[in-house]
Design an enzyme around this catalytic site. Structure first.
Site, PDB file in Angstrom:
ATOM      1  N   ASP A  82      10.739  -8.580   0.109  1.00 46.69           N
ATOM      2  CA  ASP A  82      11.310  -8.811   1.167  1.00 46.69           C
ATOM      3  C   ASP A  82      12.827  -9.202   1.144  1.00 46.69           C
ATOM      4  O   ASP A  82      13.215 -10.206   0.792  1.00 46.69           O
ATOM      5  CB  ASP A  82      10.702 -10.010   2.176  1.00 46.69           C
ATOM      6  CG  ASP A  82      11.235 -10.066   3.607  1.00 46.69           C
ATOM      7  OD1 ASP A  82      12.492  -9.575   3.697  1.00 46.69           O
ATOM      8  OD2 ASP A  82      10.591 -10.586   4.342  1.00 46.69           O
ATOM      9  N   VAL A  83      13.641  -8.219   1.603  1.00 44.17           N
ATOM     10  CA  VAL A  83      14.993  -8.341   1.100  1.00 44.17           C
ATOM     11  C   VAL A  83      15.747  -9.557   1.919  1.00 44.17           C
ATOM     12  O   VAL A  83      16.938  -9.843   1.594  1.00 44.17           O
ATOM     13  CB  VAL A  83      15.941  -7.117   1.202  1.00 44.17           C
ATOM     14  CG1 VAL A  83      15.362  -6.026   0.385  1.00 44.17           C
ATOM     15  CG2 VAL A  83      15.895  -6.685   2.742  1.00 44.17           C
ATOM     16  N   ASN A 119      18.968   0.239  -0.075  1.00 51.22           N
ATOM     17  CA  ASN A 119      18.610   0.924   1.092  1.00 51.22           C
ATOM     18  C   ASN A 119      17.759   0.595   2.218  1.00 51.22           C
ATOM     19  O   ASN A 119      17.823   0.964   3.326  1.00 51.22           O
ATOM     20  CB  ASN A 119      17.552   2.280   0.364  1.00 51.22           C
ATOM     21  CG  ASN A 119      16.948   3.208   1.168  1.00 51.22           C
ATOM     22  OD1 ASN A 119      17.590   4.038   1.972  1.00 51.22           O
ATOM     23  ND2 ASN A 119      15.496   2.702   1.425  1.00 51.22           N
ATOM     24  N   ASP A 125       0.944  -1.181  -0.206  1.00 51.53           N
ATOM     25  CA  ASP A 125       0.092   0.029   0.291  1.00 51.53           C
ATOM     26  C   ASP A 125       0.943   1.241   0.036  1.00 51.53           C
ATOM     27  O   ASP A 125       0.608   2.275  -0.630  1.00 51.53           O
ATOM     28  CB  ASP A 125      -0.975   0.097   1.232  1.00 51.53           C
ATOM     29  CG  ASP A 125      -1.732  -1.032   0.954  1.00 51.53           C
ATOM     30  OD1 ASP A 125      -2.216  -1.490  -0.018  1.00 51.53           O
ATOM     31  OD2 ASP A 125      -2.576  -1.389   2.349  1.00 51.53           O
ATOM     32  N   THR A 141      12.550  10.718   9.486  1.00 48.87           N
ATOM     33  CA  THR A 141      12.034   9.555   8.719  1.00 48.87           C
ATOM     34  C   THR A 141      11.161   8.704   9.910  1.00 48.87           C
ATOM     35  O   THR A 141      11.344   8.882  10.939  1.00 48.87           O
ATOM     36  CB  THR A 141      12.989   8.666   8.102  1.00 48.87           C
ATOM     37  OG1 THR A 141      13.731   7.822   8.869  1.00 48.87           O
ATOM     38  CG2 THR A 141      13.740   9.290   7.192  1.00 48.87           C
ATOM     39  N   LYS A 145      26.143  -2.023   9.477  1.00 46.14           N
ATOM     40  CA  LYS A 145      26.548  -1.013   8.578  1.00 46.14           C
ATOM     41  C   LYS A 145      28.093  -1.192   8.252  1.00 46.14           C
ATOM     42  O   LYS A 145      28.443  -0.768   7.062  1.00 46.14           O
ATOM     43  CB  LYS A 145      26.043   0.377   8.978  1.00 46.14           C
ATOM     44  CG  LYS A 145      24.804   0.690   9.181  1.00 46.14           C
ATOM     45  CD  LYS A 145      24.022   0.530   7.859  1.00 46.14           C
ATOM     46  CE  LYS A 145      22.362   0.982   7.782  1.00 46.14           C
ATOM     47  NZ  LYS A 145      21.557   0.691   6.489  1.00 46.14           N
ATOM     48  N   TYR A 164      23.220  -2.627  14.827  1.00 42.19           N
ATOM     49  CA  TYR A 164      22.962  -1.648  13.686  1.00 42.19           C
ATOM     50  C   TYR A 164      24.318  -1.207  13.103  1.00 42.19           C
ATOM     51  O   TYR A 164      24.836  -1.230  11.815  1.00 42.19           O
ATOM     52  CB  TYR A 164      22.173  -0.449  13.963  1.00 42.19           C
ATOM     53  CG  TYR A 164      21.897   0.546  12.912  1.00 42.19           C
ATOM     54  CD1 TYR A 164      20.927   0.169  12.072  1.00 42.19           C
ATOM     55  CD2 TYR A 164      22.458   1.672  13.002  1.00 42.19           C
ATOM     56  CE1 TYR A 164      20.504   1.130  11.013  1.00 42.19           C
ATOM     57  CE2 TYR A 164      22.253   2.608  11.992  1.00 42.19           C
ATOM     58  CZ  TYR A 164      21.241   2.204  10.990  1.00 42.19           C
ATOM     59  OH  TYR A 164      20.989   3.279  10.034  1.00 42.19           O
TER      60      TYR A 164
HETATM   61  P1  NAP Z   1      12.203   4.175   6.889  1.00 39.98           P
HETATM   62  O1  NAP Z   1      11.340   5.149   6.262  1.00 39.98           O
HETATM   63  O2  NAP Z   1      11.608   3.243   7.914  1.00 39.98           O
HETATM   64  O3  NAP Z   1      12.604   3.198   5.613  1.00 39.98           O
HETATM   65  C1  NAP Z   1      13.015   1.746   5.758  1.00 39.98           C
HETATM   66  C2  NAP Z   1      12.508   1.038   4.355  1.00 39.98           C
HETATM   67  O4  NAP Z   1      13.108  -0.170   4.431  1.00 39.98           O
HETATM   68  C3  NAP Z   1      11.044   1.286   4.484  1.00 39.98           C
HETATM   69  O5  NAP Z   1      10.735   1.443   3.036  1.00 39.98           O
HETATM   70  C4  NAP Z   1      10.657  -0.430   4.606  1.00 39.98           C
HETATM   71  O6  NAP Z   1       9.745  -0.690   3.780  1.00 39.98           O
HETATM   72  C5  NAP Z   1      12.200  -1.014   3.988  1.00 39.98           C
HETATM   73  N1  NAP Z   1      12.331  -2.238   4.595  1.00 39.98           N
HETATM   74  C6  NAP Z   1      12.545  -2.693   5.815  1.00 39.98           C
HETATM   75  N2  NAP Z   1      12.855  -4.071   6.039  1.00 39.98           N
HETATM   76  C7  NAP Z   1      12.710  -4.591   4.858  1.00 39.98           C
HETATM   77  C8  NAP Z   1      12.766  -5.751   4.125  1.00 39.98           C
HETATM   78  N3  NAP Z   1      13.027  -6.739   4.991  1.00 39.98           N
HETATM   79  N4  NAP Z   1      12.267  -6.016   2.819  1.00 39.98           N
HETATM   80  C9  NAP Z   1      12.465  -4.944   1.940  1.00 39.98           C
HETATM   81  N5  NAP Z   1      12.238  -3.554   2.581  1.00 39.98           N
HETATM   82  C10 NAP Z   1      12.416  -3.418   3.838  1.00 39.98           C
HETATM   83  O7  NAP Z   1      13.596   4.865   7.214  1.00 39.98           O
HETATM   84  P2  NAP Z   1      15.010   5.620   6.634  1.00 39.98           P
HETATM   85  O8  NAP Z   1      15.441   6.090   7.552  1.00 39.98           O
HETATM   86  O9  NAP Z   1      14.411   6.101   5.423  1.00 39.98           O
HETATM   87  O10 NAP Z   1      15.652   4.195   6.519  1.00 39.98           O
HETATM   88  C11 NAP Z   1      16.389   3.887   5.028  1.00 39.98           C
HETATM   89  C12 NAP Z   1      17.966   3.632   5.215  1.00 39.98           C
HETATM   90  O11 NAP Z   1      18.555   4.536   5.559  1.00 39.98           O
HETATM   91  C13 NAP Z   1      17.940   2.267   6.286  1.00 39.98           C
HETATM   92  O12 NAP Z   1      19.003   1.398   5.760  1.00 39.98           O
HETATM   93  C14 NAP Z   1      18.808   3.043   7.441  1.00 39.98           C
HETATM   94  O13 NAP Z   1      19.521   2.375   8.170  1.00 39.98           O
HETATM   95  C15 NAP Z   1      19.377   4.139   6.789  1.00 39.98           C
HETATM   96  N6  NAP Z   1      19.876   5.494   7.547  1.00 39.98           N
HETATM   97  C16 NAP Z   1      18.966   6.093   7.972  1.00 39.98           C
HETATM   98  C17 NAP Z   1      19.397   7.523   8.675  1.00 39.98           C
HETATM   99  C18 NAP Z   1      18.188   8.166   9.320  1.00 39.98           C
HETATM  100  O14 NAP Z   1      18.586   9.098  10.106  1.00 39.98           O
HETATM  101  N7  NAP Z   1      16.801   8.279   8.943  1.00 39.98           N
HETATM  102  C19 NAP Z   1      20.653   7.570   9.001  1.00 39.98           C
HETATM  103  C20 NAP Z   1      21.526   6.803   8.480  1.00 39.98           C
HETATM  104  C21 NAP Z   1      20.968   5.598   7.709  1.00 39.98           C
HETATM  105  P3  NAP Z   1       8.727  -1.994   4.213  1.00 39.98           P
HETATM  106  O15 NAP Z   1       8.622  -1.953   5.827  1.00 39.98           O
HETATM  107  O16 NAP Z   1       7.335  -1.775   3.474  1.00 39.98           O
HETATM  108  O17 NAP Z   1       9.253  -3.251   3.920  1.00 39.98           O
END
Ligand code: NAP
Length: 282
Positions: free
Chosen positions: A72-73, A98, A47, A198, A167, A163
């Site tokens: 699902d990755v 990502n 969705d 986010t 990384k 985590y």
């Molecule tokens: P987010 O909005 O929660 O995005 C995470 C995404 O990953 C979601 O769209 C989720 O979609 C998907 N996901 C999670 N598990 C999955 C799985 N098993 N298979 C497929 N998709 C999956 O958070 P975000 O902050 O944008 O995070 C994105 C990336 O940025 C992550 O790798 C995170 O570690 C990295 N990051 C974020 C920050 C920050 O401050 N926000 C900083 C450094 C790095 P579904 O749940 O629909 O599967």
């Protein structure tokens, strides 16, 4: 590989973006479709993927399409199918690995399931994405892969060990990919975002003792935006960066120059003295 003379253009390219339905993945998708790429958004919540696709079509350059695939990755068959679906959309040469999440907790209280969950998504999920994408990229004459790492790759974050380890491993996976597949004109790089609001970071953003500490460690004095990260990812995917591979680039307001964030107030609130194993402090 270039389909136009503008090295910034991604017209004619097809990109797979895991976790592309929200947050940083969606921010990357906005930049890519505006630069002309067709994108395939892959995640579990279909969705949310559909809503994201509707939004992206409004900002896409002419010719850029937006597709979605449930994925699902952590499941190899699911990742393989998502790559096959991406290849059906056209010249599959771009990947944004990502998908990811983090969880907090002290080492001595971390459950094996929690450890495996974070490593399985952030590291093994990226491995499976790269494994199943590179045959298509190679057949298409090369391509560019960007993994979304974190400031937590190079800098410790106490109470976030799974985590951080996921990384750090992801960054070695990227260096390995760059070294092994440069001979097939496949580049691989990582970006290291600092704190970006986010869904994943909502709790931290809304807890002043933690977010204020983050900002105090950033020379540029503000949290990031998904656009800040998306623009760097677009650059690394485009021919503008055609001689860059194997790097991990910070996009964090300079946070990596200082120390990791102090999330101890969170842990103290949740666990009190149990946040450390029993024993004398030094
Ligand atoms: P987010 O909005 O929660 O995005 C995470 C995404 O990953 C979601 O769209 C989720 O979609 C998907 N996901 C999670 N598990 C999955 C799985 N098993 N298979 C497929 N998709 C999956 O958070 P975000 O902050 O944008 O995070 C994105 C990336 O940025 C992550 O790798 C995170 O570690 C990295 N990051 C974020 C920050 C920050 O401050 N926000 C900083 C450094 C790095 P579904 O749940 O629909 O599967």
């Amino acid at each position: 590989m270039s389909s136009t003379s503008d090295p910034r253009s991604l017209a004619g390219r097809v990109a797979l973006i895991t976790g592309g339905g929200s947050g940083i993945g969606l921010g990357c998708a906005r930049e890519l479709v505006a630069a002309g790429a067709t994108v395939v958004l892959a995640a579990r919540n279909t969705d949310r993927l559909v809503s994201a696709a509707d939004e992206l079509r409004k900002v896409a350059a002419p010719g850029a399409e937006v597709l979605t695939v449930a994925c699902d990755v952590t499941n190899e068959d699911s990742v393989s199918a998502a790559c096959a679906r991406t290849a059906e959309a056209g010249t599959f040469t771009l990947v944004v690995a990502n998908a990811g999440f983090g969880s907090g907790g002290p080492i001595h209280l971390t459950q094996l399931d929690d450890w495996n969950g974070v490593i399985g998504t952030n590291l093994t999920g990226a491995f499976l994405t790269i494994k199943h994408a590179v045959p298509y990229l190679s057949a298409n004459g090369g391509g560019s892969i960007v993994a979304v790492s974190s400031i937590a790759g190079p800098v410790t974050h106490r109470f976030m060990t799974p985590y951080d380890v996921s990384k750090a491993g992801l960054e070695m996976l990227i260096r390995q990919t760059a070294d092994e597949l440069g001979c097939r004109n496949i580049r691989a790089n990582a970006v290291r975002p600092g704190l970006v609001p986010t869904d994943a970071t909502e709790a931290m953003i809304n807890y002043p003792p933690v977010v204020d500490d983050y900002i105090s460690q950033m020379p540029l004095g503000r949290v990031g935006t998904t656009e800040d990260v998306g623009r760097l990812v677009r650059f690394l995917l485009s021919d503008e960066s055609s001689w860059i591979t194997g790097t991990c680039i910070s996009v964090d307001g300079g946070h990596h120059l200082r120390r990791g964030p102090n999330i101890e107030p969170f842990m103290e609130m949740a666990l009190g003295d149990a946040r450390y194993p029993a024993g004398p402090a030094n």
